[in-house]
Design a protein around this motif. Structure first.
Motif: not given
Length: 367
Positions: A119-129, A221-225
């Motif tokens: 699955p490819e999850i969009g990065d429109n509302e991603e956050f980072s840490l 789904q959750a994506a970690f990039r």
């Protein structure tokens, strides 16, 4: 497909991906790794339909293309070539030819058209840490989640956003661990539940990373990039227990102890614990005594006194020694506090001066 790669880098990437490949007898292609070469990049993909990974590795691409090879075979073989520096991969008919200066091997391939999409999850509302914070947050609580529970929410790690904190929590109904990590920008989601097995893989994949991890959430789904790794995990549908209501509002007794003293005492006491891992903690503030008592009809019994600063009422309470000892890996301070609220209430364990971690252990029935 024809590529040349540094063996060590290729071996590390294959090993990471191989652990995620499936063991599905009805869909044998899941036991393979999907290798795709283009623009001087080798993309290595694996999935077990619950968790998926894609790792991008810089290589010399002589001919673009793709192939699916058995994960365990290709990973084990490349790792075995410890004396080689450069390795070349070349597809020929239904085989993958692996060549170095000293060896030439052909590995039978799997049908690449049957490999499922990750699955490819969009990065429109991603956050980072930082990766270290993500790993530390999960590692601080994962041991408290249930293994193979019929209730999926108990076999999960809760990740929620509360104010400026990202809150990690896990419980198997006998104990509960909560860890708070400060974040610069709160995410848009309130809470997700990541399966325990998938959370363990997140730790493994990003454990040595010094990068920022970008996290994006979509339905189920959750994506970690990171810069070269893309990991997706299924999200559990369910309601995590509202554990706030079981946190005692007031305490009747407390003990402050050097963490290492308590760990040492628990190890000694565990030798004489029964088949239920039971031990008895006794606080006697007026007598200035803190004791840990264990009994075993076969091995004998032990009473261990530990130096502690005590306050409140006398109390004697039974707990599972393993459940109590598990939490100390998550406490960075030299001293810990144990807070009691009565015989039937959970024991609260905290690091002295550290409000970011909370651990609750339920008492055992007296026998």
């Amino acid at each position: 497909m024809k590529i040349e790669s540094i063996r060590e880098s290729l071996g590390e990437a294959l090993l990471k991906a191989e652990k995620i490949s499936g063991r599905n007898t009805t869909l044998p292609v899941l036991s393979g790794l999907y290798l795709s070469a283009h623009k001087n990049t080798l993309s290595i993909k694996a999935t077990n339909l619950d968790l998926g990974i894609s790792i991008n590795l810089p290589v010399k691409v002589l001919e673009p293309g793709n192939v699916v090879v058995p994960a365990h075979i290709i990973s084990s073989f490349i790792s075995s070539l410890s004396q080689e520096r450069i390795v070349s991969l070349n597809t020929k008919d239904q085989t993958l030819e692996v060549k170095t200066l000293k060896t030439k091997t052909n590995i039978k391939t799997l049908p690449s058209e049957e490999f499922p999409l990750i699955p490819e999850i969009g990065d429109n509302e991603e956050f980072s840490l930082p990766a270290r914070d993500l790993v530390f947050g999960i590692r601080s609580v994962i041991y408290a989640s249930a293994v193979g529970s019929v209730k999926p929410e108990l076999s999960s790690i809760s990740i929620s956003s509360i104010g400026d904190d990202l809150v990690f929590a896990a419980t198997d109904s006998f104990r509960l661990a909560e860890k708070r990590i400060k974040i610069k920008k709160p995410p848009y989601f309130k809470q997700i539940l990541v399966p325990q097995k998938n959370a363990a893989e997140i730790i493994r994949i990003f454990d040595q990373s010094n990068e920022e991890i970008k996290i994006a959430i979509e339905e189920h789904q959750a994506a970690f990039r990171s810069s070269n790794v893309y990991l997706t995990s299924r999200i559990i549908e369910g309601v995590f227990p509202n554990y706030k209501q079981i946190i005692p509002k007031k305490t009747t007794s407390s003990a402050t102890i050097l963490k290492q003293d308590l760990i040492t005492s628990l190890k000694t006491s565990a030798i004489f614990s029964d088949s239920f891992n039971q031990l008895t903690i006794k606080l006697m503030p007026k007598a200035k005594r803190f004791e840990i008592e264990t009994k075993n009809n076969t091995a004998g019994e032990n009473i261990n006194s530990v130096e502690a600063a005590l306050d409140g009422e006398d109390i004697s309470i039974n707990v599972n020694h393993r459940f109590l000892a598990d939490c100390f890996q998550s406490i960075a301070t030299d001293s810990v506090s144990l807070e009691f609220s009565g015989q039937a209430k959970p024991i609260m364990v905290k690091g002295v001066g550290d409000t970011s971690f909370l651990y609750l252990v339920m008492p055992m029935n007296r026998s």
